[in-house]
Motif scaffolding. Structure first.
Motif, short mmCIF file in Angstrom:
data_model
loop_
_atom_site.label_atom_id
_atom_site.label_comp_id
_atom_site.label_asym_id
_atom_site.label_seq_id
_atom_site.Cartn_x
_atom_site.Cartn_y
_atom_site.Cartn_z
N ALA A 86 -2.27 -11.13 0.41
CA ALA A 86 -2.89 -11.24 1.74
C ALA A 86 -3.82 -12.44 1.79
O ALA A 86 -3.83 -13.19 2.77
CB ALA A 86 -3.65 -9.96 2.07
N ILE A 115 -12.52 -7.96 -3.12
CA ILE A 115 -12.37 -8.60 -1.81
C ILE A 115 -13.42 -9.69 -1.63
O ILE A 115 -13.09 -10.81 -1.19
CB ILE A 115 -12.44 -7.53 -0.69
N THR A 158 -10.40 -0.76 1.11
CA THR A 158 -11.42 -1.81 1.07
C THR A 158 -12.69 -1.32 0.40
O THR A 158 -13.33 -2.06 -0.34
CB THR A 158 -11.72 -2.37 2.47
N ASP A 198 -1.54 -5.57 -2.69
CA ASP A 198 -1.38 -6.38 -1.48
C ASP A 198 -2.55 -7.34 -1.25
O ASP A 198 -2.45 -8.25 -0.43
CB ASP A 198 -1.26 -5.48 -0.24
N LEU A 199 -3.66 -7.14 -1.97
CA LEU A 199 -4.85 -7.96 -1.71
C LEU A 199 -4.61 -9.44 -1.98
O LEU A 199 -4.86 -10.28 -1.11
CB LEU A 199 -6.04 -7.47 -2.55
N ASP A 237 -1.72 -7.53 6.32
CA ASP A 237 -1.34 -6.14 6.07
C ASP A 237 -1.59 -5.79 4.60
O ASP A 237 -0.87 -6.23 3.71
CB ASP A 237 0.13 -5.94 6.43
N VAL A 238 -2.61 -5.00 4.38
CA VAL A 238 -2.98 -4.58 3.02
C VAL A 238 -2.97 -3.06 3.00
O VAL A 238 -3.78 -2.41 3.65
CB VAL A 238 -4.38 -5.12 2.64
N ARG A 239 -2.03 -2.51 2.23
CA ARG A 239 -1.91 -1.06 2.15
C ARG A 239 -2.18 -0.51 0.75
O ARG A 239 -2.39 0.67 0.58
CB ARG A 239 -0.51 -0.64 2.59
N LYS A 240 -2.14 -1.41 -0.24
CA LYS A 240 -2.41 -0.99 -1.62
C LYS A 240 -3.05 -2.16 -2.35
O LYS A 240 -3.01 -3.30 -1.89
CB LYS A 240 -1.14 -0.51 -2.31
#
Length: 140
Positions: free
Chosen positions: A24, A51, A44, A20-21, A14-17
């Motif tokens: 995650a 990423i 993304t 969070d990367l 769950d990555v929302r901002k």
């Protein structure tokens, strides 16, 4: 679900901002993820380089949905510039008087497969020749 039918157990990261990367990717490492599928959204897209770098750092093979994820192992998705050009033809028809309601709804029909052999080598992976033959582009 197709993943379970194939004997795979999908894990949602769950990555929302942006913050969070990193957690995650930590979770993927802890859960011993074998690979990563990166969906396409504004987060993304805005953090492509991060990423790709995190996937390489964690030695996670990843497949991306957009050609802009340069350096990733595999990209499989639509050609966005081609879709934009096609959208321009719709705009042209509307400007010439066509009613938008009369124009057909179209889905992408061409998907591209790009395989990065440099990334595969760095991950210690061998890409099967049959897959390489299917690729639209192979990056050495």
């Amino acid at each position: 679900m197709a993943a379970r039918y194939l004997g795979l157990e999908p894990q949602l990261l769950d990555v929302r901002k942006l913050e969070d990367l990193e957690p995650a990717f930590d979770a993927a490492t802890r859960q011993r993820a074998d690979a990563l599928v990166v969906g396409i959204d504004t987060l993304t897209q805005a953090n492509q380089r991060s990423i790709v770098d995190l996937a390489a750092k964690r030695r996670l093979p990843a497949i991306y949905a957009s050609m802009e994820f340069a350096g990733g192992l595999v990209v499989y998705g639509v050609n966005y510039p081609e879709m934009y050009r096609h959208a321009a033809s719709f705009a042209h028809k509307i400007f010439k008087g066509a009613s938008p309601a009369d124009l057909p709804v179209e889905e992408p029909t061409k998907f591209e497969l790009v395989i990065n052999l440099r990334t595969a080598k760095a991950l210690g992976l061998t890409i099967p020749p049959s897959l390489l033959l299917r690729a639209d582009q192979v990056v050495d």
